[in-house]
Design a protein around this motif. Sequence first.
Motif, short mmCIF file in Angstrom:
data_model
loop_
_atom_site.label_atom_id
_atom_site.label_comp_id
_atom_site.label_asym_id
_atom_site.label_seq_id
_atom_site.Cartn_x
_atom_site.Cartn_y
_atom_site.Cartn_z
N ALA A 304 0.85 -1.19 0.00
CA ALA A 304 0.00 0.00 0.00
C ALA A 304 0.89 1.23 0.00
O ALA A 304 1.92 1.25 0.69
CB ALA A 304 -0.91 0.01 1.23
N PRO A 305 0.54 2.29 -0.77
CA PRO A 305 1.43 3.44 -0.90
C PRO A 305 1.66 4.20 0.40
O PRO A 305 2.70 4.84 0.55
CB PRO A 305 0.72 4.31 -1.95
N GLY A 306 0.72 4.14 1.34
CA GLY A 306 0.88 4.86 2.59
C GLY A 306 1.73 4.14 3.61
O GLY A 306 2.08 4.72 4.65
N LEU A 307 2.07 2.89 3.35
CA LEU A 307 2.93 2.13 4.25
C LEU A 307 4.37 2.36 3.80
O LEU A 307 4.89 1.66 2.94
CB LEU A 307 2.56 0.64 4.21
N ARG A 308 5.02 3.34 4.40
CA ARG A 308 6.33 3.78 3.93
C ARG A 308 7.44 2.98 4.60
O ARG A 308 8.09 3.43 5.55
CB ARG A 308 6.51 5.28 4.20
N VAL A 309 7.67 1.79 4.09
CA VAL A 309 8.72 0.92 4.61
C VAL A 309 9.59 0.48 3.45
O VAL A 309 9.09 -0.10 2.48
CB VAL A 309 8.14 -0.32 5.33
N GLY A 310 10.88 0.77 3.53
CA GLY A 310 11.82 0.39 2.49
C GLY A 310 12.85 -0.59 3.01
O GLY A 310 13.08 -0.69 4.23
N TYR A 311 13.49 -1.31 2.10
CA TYR A 311 14.50 -2.30 2.44
C TYR A 311 15.69 -2.14 1.51
O TYR A 311 15.53 -2.04 0.29
CB TYR A 311 13.94 -3.72 2.30
N ILE A 312 16.87 -2.11 2.09
CA ILE A 312 18.12 -2.14 1.33
C ILE A 312 18.86 -3.42 1.72
O ILE A 312 19.01 -3.71 2.91
CB ILE A 312 19.03 -0.94 1.64
N ALA A 313 19.29 -4.19 0.72
CA ALA A 313 20.19 -5.32 0.95
C ALA A 313 21.55 -4.93 0.41
O ALA A 313 21.71 -4.73 -0.80
CB ALA A 313 19.67 -6.58 0.27
N ALA A 314 22.53 -4.77 1.30
CA ALA A 314 23.82 -4.21 0.92
C ALA A 314 24.96 -5.14 1.32
O ALA A 314 24.81 -5.96 2.23
CB ALA A 314 24.01 -2.84 1.57
N PRO A 315 26.12 -5.01 0.66
CA PRO A 315 27.30 -5.76 1.10
C PRO A 315 27.65 -5.41 2.55
O PRO A 315 27.42 -4.28 3.01
CB PRO A 315 28.40 -5.28 0.14
N ALA A 316 28.21 -6.38 3.27
CA ALA A 316 28.46 -6.21 4.70
C ALA A 316 29.32 -4.98 5.00
O ALA A 316 29.11 -4.31 6.02
CB ALA A 316 29.12 -7.47 5.24
N ARG A 317 30.26 -4.68 4.11
CA ARG A 317 31.17 -3.55 4.38
C ARG A 317 30.46 -2.21 4.38
O ARG A 317 31.03 -1.21 4.85
CB ARG A 317 32.28 -3.55 3.34
N MET A 318 29.20 -2.15 3.84
CA MET A 318 28.53 -0.87 3.66
C MET A 318 27.30 -0.69 4.56
O MET A 318 26.73 0.39 4.58
CB MET A 318 28.09 -0.72 2.20
N THR A 319 26.91 -1.71 5.31
CA THR A 319 25.66 -1.58 6.06
C THR A 319 25.72 -0.47 7.11
O THR A 319 24.77 0.31 7.26
CB THR A 319 25.28 -2.91 6.73
N GLU A 320 26.81 -0.38 7.84
CA GLU A 320 26.91 0.64 8.88
C GLU A 320 26.93 2.04 8.29
O GLU A 320 26.32 2.97 8.83
CB GLU A 320 28.16 0.41 9.74
N LYS A 321 27.60 2.20 7.15
CA LYS A 321 27.67 3.53 6.52
C LYS A 321 26.29 3.95 6.02
O LYS A 321 25.89 5.11 6.17
CB LYS A 321 28.68 3.52 5.39
N ILE A 322 25.55 3.02 5.42
CA ILE A 322 24.18 3.35 5.00
C ILE A 322 23.32 3.62 6.20
O ILE A 322 22.47 4.52 6.19
CB ILE A 322 23.59 2.21 4.14
N GLY A 323 23.52 2.87 7.29
CA GLY A 323 22.77 3.11 8.52
C GLY A 323 22.98 4.52 9.05
O GLY A 323 22.04 5.15 9.54
N ARG A 324 24.20 5.02 8.93
CA ARG A 324 24.45 6.40 9.38
C ARG A 324 23.71 7.41 8.50
O ARG A 324 23.23 8.44 8.99
CB ARG A 324 25.96 6.68 9.38
N ALA A 325 23.61 7.11 7.20
CA ALA A 325 22.85 7.99 6.31
C ALA A 325 21.37 7.97 6.67
O ALA A 325 20.69 9.01 6.63
CB ALA A 325 23.04 7.56 4.86
N VAL A 326 20.83 6.80 7.01
CA VAL A 326 19.44 6.70 7.46
C VAL A 326 19.25 7.51 8.73
O VAL A 326 18.27 8.27 8.88
CB VAL A 326 19.04 5.23 7.68
N GLN A 327 20.18 7.37 9.67
CA GLN A 327 20.08 8.10 10.94
C GLN A 327 20.13 9.61 10.72
O GLN A 327 19.37 10.37 11.33
CB GLN A 327 21.22 7.67 11.85
N LEU A 328 20.98 10.05 9.81
CA LEU A 328 21.11 11.48 9.54
C LEU A 328 19.86 12.06 8.92
O LEU A 328 19.49 13.21 9.19
CB LEU A 328 22.32 11.71 8.61
#
Length: 462
Positions: A304-328
């Motif tokens: 449903a368009p109003g359920l704003r949930v996204g998923y990223i599957a990333a290489p292990a070396r990049m998960t923390e860096k993407i997590g910081r971008a999400v946090q920011l």
Amino acid sequence: MTIWQPTLPASGGPKYLAIAQIIADDIAAGELVSGARMPTHRDLAYRLGVTVGTVSRAYAEVARRGLTSGEVGRGTFVRGGHPTPSSYEIRRTTRTDIIDMSMNRMTTGLAGEYMAKTLIQLANSSGLSVLTEYQPALGMPEHRQSGTKLLAMVGLDVPAEAIIMTNGGQHAIAASLMALVNPGDTVLTENLTWWAVKALARTMNFRLKGLEMDDEGLLPDAFEQACKVGSPKALYTMPTLHNPCNSTQSDQRRRDIAAIAEHYGVAVIEDDVYGFLPSERPPPLSAYAPEQGFYLTSTAKSFAPGLRVGYIAAPARMTEKIGRAVQLTGWMIPPLMGEIASRWIDDGTAAKLIDWHRENARFRMALAKNVLQGFDIVSHPQSYHLWLRLPADMPAADLIRASAQRGIAVSPPESFALDNVEAPNAVRVCLGAPETMRQLENGLHILRDIIEGPPQPDMSLL
């Protein structure tokens, strides 16, 4: 009930669902009013040229949705008696004077029904306060685990530790680019791409370079040549039901692109928000590029368009860096949204909604192809949009202006063309946004009339 005369367009999906959707649409549009008596099963079967059993299943489906009720010996009636909305009633605010075929959104009343049930279950759950607290930027562990089940449905097998939760697909794209790209870097994409990526390039000050496409999508030779001469940092691509062109890369095409990305060390941001619509599709491109693939999807197009949930599957070396971008950019996904999405994945509701969207898209696309028969369109049987290539004597700008004057909105080609790419003479037509099949059919006929008719004067200049 003698004056209601539905039309059943050709469709590859179950006919009983198509009939049920027509009934639901006509109730919503007021064509079937509260208290109206529906035709008998036999009568409607005769009118539509289907079996009585098919109509019986359709009637059972609309009754399950709470739209009709049956009275033994009297027949089936449209339900009424809706209460007067209270000050807390949730109201729809969409405009009714515009047939919007410019926005790629899909709606279903089923999602609202499932939401009501889930919220009741949540209200009766213990430990609910955890959903009111701060959670990890990567997402709650249970929600990330549910995300692996969702991605497995399209053929991507990743551990929960590889999943990052975001506030929808657009947030997933932004967070991935923030983690991968610096100002001045080059990001490759198809010559025609989603408008938000163009906006992100301007905001984040990176350069976009377009690559040639064919009917299968991105050309591997063009990708490799760009890697040889330009040292790009990333590739953004939509391998399945490309927006706006509707192309889908074959399995071999995905393998070729993945091999090039791995060889040159180029990150591949794979936007797969439409990937759940086709019943059959190749595995994600990221499955062939484990060290360079960044797979993105969301619930907006599949649940449903109003359920704003996204998923990223990333290489292990990049998960923390993407997590910081999400946090920011948002600290974390709202835990309540993540919980609803996870429950729907775990209990099978997600699969039911995905199946519903597949059949609804099939039904709407069959209608569109019937109305636009003879025109140059690029489509897929289970896509919610089509790419309409226009004749030379009908510039896209003229069609868009004439359509707007008649209450129709479609997407111009300039929205998707990169700055240094000539926009093709075509428009994107979205089929999921019109509330009813009748409204969609009316809008499509207006488009056809404009293209086939004589040039219309620009009323804004008179």
